[in-house]
Design a protein around this motif. Structure first.
Motif, PDB file in Angstrom:
ATOM      1  N   ALA A   1       2.358   1.851  -3.427  1.00 51.47           N
ATOM      2  CA  ALA A   1       1.348   2.353  -4.368  1.00 51.47           C
ATOM      3  C   ALA A   1       1.074   3.839  -4.108  1.00 51.47           C
ATOM      4  CB  ALA A   1       0.067   1.540  -4.254  1.00 51.47           C
ATOM      5  N   GLU A   2       0.977   4.223  -2.847  1.00 56.95           N
ATOM      6  CA  GLU A   2       0.765   5.631  -2.505  1.00 56.95           C
ATOM      7  C   GLU A   2       1.941   6.479  -2.969  1.00 56.95           C
ATOM      8  OE1 GLU A   2       0.146   5.910   1.703  1.00 56.95           O
ATOM      9  OE2 GLU A   2      -1.647   4.651   1.636  1.00 56.95           O
TER      10      GLU A   2
ATOM     11  N   PRO B   1      -1.997  15.946 -13.738  1.00 57.64           N
ATOM     12  CA  PRO B   1      -1.991  14.914 -12.702  1.00 57.64           C
ATOM     13  C   PRO B   1      -3.097  13.900 -12.957  1.00 57.64           C
ATOM     14  CG  PRO B   1      -2.648  17.038 -11.785  1.00 57.64           C
ATOM     15  CD  PRO B   1      -2.267  17.265 -13.215  1.00 57.64           C
ATOM     16  N   PRO B   2      -2.819  12.629 -12.622  1.00 57.95           N
ATOM     17  CA  PRO B   2      -3.841  11.591 -12.851  1.00 57.95           C
ATOM     18  C   PRO B   2      -5.068  11.817 -11.986  1.00 57.95           C
ATOM     19  CG  PRO B   2      -1.982  10.697 -11.630  1.00 57.95           C
ATOM     20  CD  PRO B   2      -1.618  12.100 -12.006  1.00 57.95           C
ATOM     21  N   GLU B   3      -6.183  11.436 -12.508  1.00 54.49           N
ATOM     22  CA  GLU B   3      -7.442  11.548 -11.777  1.00 54.49           C
ATOM     23  C   GLU B   3      -7.499  10.440 -10.732  1.00 54.49           C
ATOM     24  OE1 GLU B   3      -9.847  13.881 -12.334  1.00 54.49           O
ATOM     25  OE2 GLU B   3      -8.528  14.815 -13.807  1.00 54.49           O
ATOM     26  N   ASP B   4      -7.897  10.792  -9.507  1.00 62.72           N
ATOM     27  CA  ASP B   4      -7.997   9.767  -8.447  1.00 62.72           C
ATOM     28  C   ASP B   4      -9.338   9.172  -8.383  1.00 62.72           C
ATOM     29  OD1 ASP B   4      -5.653  10.510  -5.882  1.00 62.72           O
ATOM     30  OD2 ASP B   4      -5.453  10.742  -8.009  1.00 62.72           O
TER      31      ASP B   4
ATOM     32  N   ARG C   1       4.020   5.858  -5.402  1.00 55.47           N
ATOM     33  CA  ARG C   1       4.017   5.940  -6.865  1.00 55.47           C
ATOM     34  C   ARG C   1       2.991   6.974  -7.340  1.00 55.47           C
ATOM     35  NH1 ARG C   1       7.037   6.184 -10.692  1.00 55.47           N
ATOM     36  NH2 ARG C   1       8.247   4.681  -9.545  1.00 55.47           N
ATOM     37  N   ARG C   2       1.801   6.947  -6.743  1.00 53.37           N
ATOM     38  CA  ARG C   2       0.763   7.914  -7.114  1.00 53.37           C
ATOM     39  C   ARG C   2       1.223   9.343  -6.827  1.00 53.37           C
ATOM     40  NH1 ARG C   2      -2.898   4.310  -4.935  1.00 53.37           N
ATOM     41  NH2 ARG C   2      -3.036   5.517  -3.015  1.00 53.37           N
ATOM     42  N   ASN C   3       1.806   9.560  -5.659  1.00 54.41           N
ATOM     43  CA  ASN C   3       2.295  10.895  -5.303  1.00 54.41           C
ATOM     44  C   ASN C   3       3.402  11.346  -6.248  1.00 54.41           C
ATOM     45  OD1 ASN C   3       0.512  11.106  -3.172  1.00 54.41           O
ATOM     46  ND2 ASN C   3       1.992  10.384  -1.661  1.00 54.41           N
TER      47      ASN C   3
ATOM     48  N   LYS D   1       0.838  -1.206   0.000  1.00 58.19           N
ATOM     49  CA  LYS D   1       0.000   0.000   0.000  1.00 58.19           C
ATOM     50  C   LYS D   1       0.873   1.256   0.000  1.00 58.19           C
ATOM     51  CE  LYS D   1      -3.865  -1.962   2.627  1.00 58.19           C
ATOM     52  NZ  LYS D   1      -4.551  -1.903   3.930  1.00 58.19           N
TER      53      LYS D   1
ATOM     54  N   GLU E   1       3.934  10.363  -9.399  1.00 56.73           N
ATOM     55  CA  GLU E   1       3.389  10.645 -10.728  1.00 56.73           C
ATOM     56  C   GLU E   1       2.584  11.938 -10.740  1.00 56.73           C
ATOM     57  OE1 GLU E   1       1.278   7.071 -11.633  1.00 56.73           O
ATOM     58  OE2 GLU E   1       3.093   6.023 -12.277  1.00 56.73           O
ATOM     59  N   ARG E   2       2.000  12.280  -9.622  1.00 55.91           N
ATOM     60  CA  ARG E   2       1.214  13.502  -9.535  1.00 55.91           C
ATOM     61  C   ARG E   2       2.118  14.736  -9.554  1.00 55.91           C
ATOM     62  NH1 ARG E   2      -1.638  12.767  -4.688  1.00 55.91           N
ATOM     63  NH2 ARG E   2      -2.784  11.192  -5.832  1.00 55.91           N
TER      64      ARG E   2
END
Length: 178
Positions: free
Chosen positions: A143-144, A175-178, A146-148, A140, A150-151
């Motif tokens: 994944a968090e 930024p990617p849509e969450d 990676r999302r941060n 987890k 990429e944003r």
């Protein structure tokens, strides 16, 4: 009168220097948002995974071993980067420069791959000391992260961006849509 003005100016300059340095010492520079101290990040990591004291000690040993393996690689990479910069500034003809730079960049790529292999091996070794629940929490956290990342970061340009034929940077992606 002509001598008084320069003396007043110099004395004003001398008195203003200590005042400005003491003011700078009183106002510490604050970290940017999201930039925590490494120790705080480590403590947060340990708390979130709920590591035991034994696991913390094993993780510390894994980290130290990895650091010892990485240090000569990173020093060699830094030296190669300095060498490439020196070659670029040298008076050699362009063909010779390109050959030497190409050779050094290939060596850099090999060292980068070695470092990446060491990181992966250390990560796998660390994961071996974790329980199933801790592994799930680690997944987890990754994944968090990676999302941060990429944003907040745009795609990386190609490695050879200074070579002929480079087309320029790609536009920054939203930024990617969450």
């Amino acid at each position: 009168m002509k001598k008084i003005l320069p003396i007043l100016f110099l004395s004003a300059m001398l008195f203003s220097i200590p005042a400005s340095t003491s003011a700078a010492e009183q106002c510490p520079v604050k970290n940017r948002p999201g930039m925590e101290q490494p120790q705080k990040m480590r403590l947060n990591f340990e708390q979130r995974l709920k590591l035991t004291d034994v696991q913390k000690e094993k993780a510390r040993k894994i980290h130290e071993k990895g650091f010892k393996q990485m240090k000569p690689i990173m020093q060699k990479k830094d030296q190669l980067k300095v060498d490439i910069a020196t070659i670029k500034k040298s008076n050699l003809d362009e063909k010779t420069k390109a050959q030497k730079i190409s050779k050094d960049k290939k060596e850099l790529q090999k060292l980068h791959q070695k470092a990446e292999n060491i990181r992966k091996a250390n990560g796998k070794e660390f994961e071996k000391i974790l329980t199933k629940d801790q592994l799930d929490e680690l997944a987890k956290m990754k994944a968090e992260g990676r999302r941060n990342f990429e944003r907040t970061h745009r795609p990386r340009p190609p490695f050879d961006m200074f070579q002929p034929g480079f087309k320029g940077f790609r536009p920054m992606m939203p930024p990617p849509e969450d």
